[in-house]
Design a protein around this motif. Structure first.
Motif, mmCIF file in Angstrom:
data_model
loop_
_atom_site.group_PDB
_atom_site.id
_atom_site.type_symbol
_atom_site.label_atom_id
_atom_site.label_comp_id
_atom_site.label_asym_id
_atom_site.label_seq_id
_atom_site.Cartn_x
_atom_site.Cartn_y
_atom_site.Cartn_z
ATOM 1 N N PRO A 150 0.716 -0.809 0.545
ATOM 2 C CA PRO A 150 0.269 0.076 -0.374
ATOM 3 C C PRO A 150 0.438 1.329 0.306
ATOM 4 C CG PRO A 150 -0.594 -1.811 1.516
ATOM 5 C CD PRO A 150 0.717 -2.784 1.189
ATOM 6 N N THR A 151 0.322 1.815 -0.804
ATOM 7 C CA THR A 151 0.633 3.579 -1.010
ATOM 8 C C THR A 151 0.004 4.835 0.177
ATOM 9 O OG1 THR A 151 0.189 4.088 -2.932
ATOM 10 C CG2 THR A 151 2.272 3.272 -2.662
ATOM 11 N N TYR A 152 0.979 5.571 0.520
ATOM 12 C CA TYR A 152 0.039 6.941 1.473
ATOM 13 C C TYR A 152 0.480 8.211 0.811
ATOM 14 C CZ TYR A 152 -1.017 2.787 5.126
ATOM 15 O OH TYR A 152 -1.571 2.118 5.327
ATOM 16 N N GLN A 153 -0.507 8.770 0.456
ATOM 17 C CA GLN A 153 -0.394 10.274 0.430
ATOM 18 C C GLN A 153 -1.258 10.956 1.121
ATOM 19 O OE1 GLN A 153 -2.133 11.331 -3.522
ATOM 20 N NE2 GLN A 153 -1.177 12.785 -3.765
ATOM 21 N N THR A 154 -0.783 11.560 1.939
ATOM 22 C CA THR A 154 -0.999 13.009 3.444
ATOM 23 C C THR A 154 -0.716 14.073 3.193
ATOM 24 O OG1 THR A 154 -0.533 10.863 4.833
ATOM 25 C CG2 THR A 154 -0.839 12.795 5.608
ATOM 26 N N GLN A 186 -5.207 14.450 6.798
ATOM 27 C CA GLN A 186 -5.555 13.482 5.688
ATOM 28 C C GLN A 186 -4.820 12.892 5.103
ATOM 29 O OE1 GLN A 186 -8.574 14.748 3.273
ATOM 30 N NE2 GLN A 186 -10.074 13.958 4.921
ATOM 31 N N SER A 187 -5.195 11.761 4.918
ATOM 32 C CA SER A 187 -4.152 10.535 4.481
ATOM 33 C C SER A 187 -5.159 9.348 3.429
ATOM 34 C CB SER A 187 -3.475 9.152 5.430
ATOM 35 O OG SER A 187 -2.380 8.673 4.771
ATOM 36 N N THR A 188 -5.001 9.608 2.357
ATOM 37 C CA THR A 188 -5.514 8.592 1.783
ATOM 38 C C THR A 188 -4.065 7.104 1.095
ATOM 39 O OG1 THR A 188 -6.440 10.238 0.331
ATOM 40 C CG2 THR A 188 -6.387 8.568 -0.914
ATOM 41 N N VAL A 189 -4.879 6.090 0.857
ATOM 42 C CA VAL A 189 -4.101 4.421 0.379
ATOM 43 C C VAL A 189 -4.539 4.539 -0.496
ATOM 44 C CG1 VAL A 189 -5.288 3.329 2.544
ATOM 45 C CG2 VAL A 189 -3.280 2.261 2.013
ATOM 46 N N THR A 190 -3.675 4.140 -1.624
ATOM 47 C CA THR A 190 -3.272 2.979 -2.459
ATOM 48 C C THR A 190 -3.335 1.405 -2.511
ATOM 49 O OG1 THR A 190 -3.697 5.233 -3.964
ATOM 50 C CG2 THR A 190 -3.666 2.966 -5.218
ATOM 51 N N VAL A 191 -4.923 0.996 -2.755
ATOM 52 C CA VAL A 191 -4.128 -0.735 -3.452
ATOM 53 C C VAL A 191 -4.944 -1.709 -4.578
ATOM 54 C CG1 VAL A 191 -4.629 -2.633 -1.440
ATOM 55 C CG2 VAL A 191 -4.018 -1.232 -0.363
ATOM 56 N N GLU A 192 -4.044 -2.053 -4.457
ATOM 57 C CA GLU A 192 -4.334 -2.099 -5.931
ATOM 58 C C GLU A 192 -5.384 -1.041 -6.725
ATOM 59 O OE1 GLU A 192 -4.298 -5.773 -7.384
ATOM 60 O OE2 GLU A 192 -2.988 -4.501 -6.440
#
Length: 476
Positions: free
Chosen positions: A382-386, A396-402
């Motif tokens: 997973p990658t996180y963009q905060t 606030q963070s957004t996680v990207t999975v697949e």
């Protein structure tokens, strides 16, 4: 005052670092101890804690800023537990005492431990050479809290100095003095000086609690009376003898050690005791059997589930976890249930939730669960963009999975919490366990299924090898 704890004619579980946690204290009470002391807790650490009523475990927890539970207690021991602190500062001692006084029966100051972790900063046995500070701490506590105050000392090099200190302590208004009958330089291998303890008992009018006889004087419950007589004390405090077999408090005689360890582990599971602490206590009970088959399994265990497996308590472990999870779910507020409503913000899956650190054990986090799940699914991690909001510096963070994105619609006080919140949204959206207290060690049905599939595949390959003489995939 009605209901105040009395220290006359008692048998107590002594304060022992890493041993005197909640499961051991409750076990000692079950077996007949009149009073139980917690392990020494340092004032500098305790003063940073906040009090939390843990409704899932039905305990009161004192939680440090890093989310570690420094002290956990429950209603069952409230009238019998003594909170022992390490301190060298009257004001700080009073702050800590006031923090815990509503949840304990008494406050004790450690003035006898000779170990460096206690003596550094002038605490523990270091206080014996500073009677002015001893008096200042005790007077501040006696005058500042509503529960009894006691202290635990070691004997001084001369009997005259020992008696002088004891009399001075008595004048502060403490309810009792526990006396470990060894000099600061002496260790458990040295014989206890019963004559010193007896002299203190005769010199003061308050109860004196004799301590230090576990090596050669107190091996069975019947020896407790003899130790009282040898020291001239009405009360006795047991350390190692109780650590090795807490059922020494039983007037009917000790129980088989295996049965005692089972009962200890039941309390450890019920109150979510840290696995490494449980392992340490069990190893102390095993003593010379740590190299046995059971001992090796206990030493190798890393989780409460593995400790349970070692003792054949797999079903009890699962049932306990289910009960805790059910209690947690029953306590969830309508607001929490609203948190789990999934909405879409463009291409981002969102939930309105906050990351609650206390809902997760120290060694596990939702991010860890999500990363492990992704690895086992052979996905990219997973990658996180905060992002940070300017007006209040919230995150606030957004996680990207697949290629799918998840985030909480609520903002957090730190980047770390924001990332954890987005991981929770992802895990709940996908129906994957997130490791909350009460479910953390039984939280990998996907993991177990994958392992079962892998084992089945390896078994099939082995059968093919056995039948054909070479692997199914052939050779180069």
């Amino acid at each position: 005052m009605a209901g105040r704890l009395s220290f006359a004619n008692i048998t107590a579980l002594a304060p022992m670092v890493r041993v005197g946690t909640l499961p051991m204290r409750l076990l000692a009470l079950d077996y007949g101890a009149d009073v139980v002391y917690c392990e020494e807790l340092i004032d500098i650490k305790m003063v940073q804690c906040h009090r939390v009523e843990n409704e899932v475990l039905q305990t009161v927890d004192f939680v440090a800023p890093d989310d570690r539970v420094m002290f956990r207690t429950c209603e069952k021991e409230k009238q019998k537990v003594v909170f022992q602190m390490g301190t060298a500062d009257p004001e700080r001692a009073l702050t800590v005492a006031r923090l815990v006084e509503k949840d304990v029966a008494a406050i004790d100051v450690n003035m006898g431990c000779p170990k460096e972790y206690s003596t550094k900063g002038g605490m523990g046995a270091a206080l014996l050479s500073d009677p002015d500070k001893v008096e200042a701490i005790l007077r501040k506590l006696v005058g500042g809290v509503s529960v009894p105050v006691t202290c635990k000392i070691r004997i001084l090099p001369s009997l005259e100095d020992t008696l002088s200190l004891a009399r001075r302590i008595e004048k502060t208004g403490v309810a009792a003095i526990a006396v470990h009958g060894r000099f600061k330089e002496e260790r458990p291998r040295h014989p206890v000086h019963c004559d010193y303890i007896g002299a203190v008992a005769r010199a003061v009018a308050i109860p004196v609690i004799a301590n230090g006889g576990s090596l050669d004087l107190v091996k069975t419950h019947g020896d407790i009376r003899a130790f009282k007589e040898a020291t001239g004390s009405t009360s006795v405090m047991l350390a190692r003898a109780a650590m090795w077999n807490p059922s020494i408090f039983r007037s009917a005689g000790p129980l088989p050690l295996h049965d005692v360890m089972i009962q200890y582990l039941k309390y450890a599971l019920r109150y979510d005791n840290h696995a490494f602490n449980s392992k340490y206590c069990l190893c102390q009970m095993l003593r010379d059997k740590v190299e046995s088959v059971l001992g090796k399994r206990v030493q190798a265990a890393q989780t409460n589930r593995e400790l349970s497996d070692a003792y054949g308590l797999e079903d009890l472990f699962k049932e306990t976890q289910k009960q805790l999870e059910a209690r947690r779910d029953a306590l969830l507020s309508p607001e929490w249930r609203q948190d789990n409503v999934i909405t879409m913000d463009g291409d981002v899956t969102t939930m309105a939730l906050k990351f609650q650190r206390r809902e997760y054990p120290p060694q596990l986090t939702p991010k860890m669960f999500l990363l492990e799940w992704s690895r086992r699914q052979k996905m990219e991690q997973p990658t996180y963009q905060t992002v940070q909001r300017a007006q209040d510096r919230a995150f606030q963070s957004t996680v990207t999975v697949e290629d799918r994105k998840y985030r909480s619609s609520l903002w957090e006080k730190s980047k770390k919490f924001a990332e954890q919140a987005s991981a929770v949204v992802c895990l709940r959206s996908l129906g994957i366990p997130e490791g909350r207290v009460g479910a953390e060690t039984d939280a990998w049905p996907q993991k177990r299924k994958m392992e079962d599939n892998r084992d089945a595949e390896e078994k099939r390959k082995k059968q093919t090898v056995d039948a054909d003489g070479e692997p199914e995939t052939g050779g180069l």
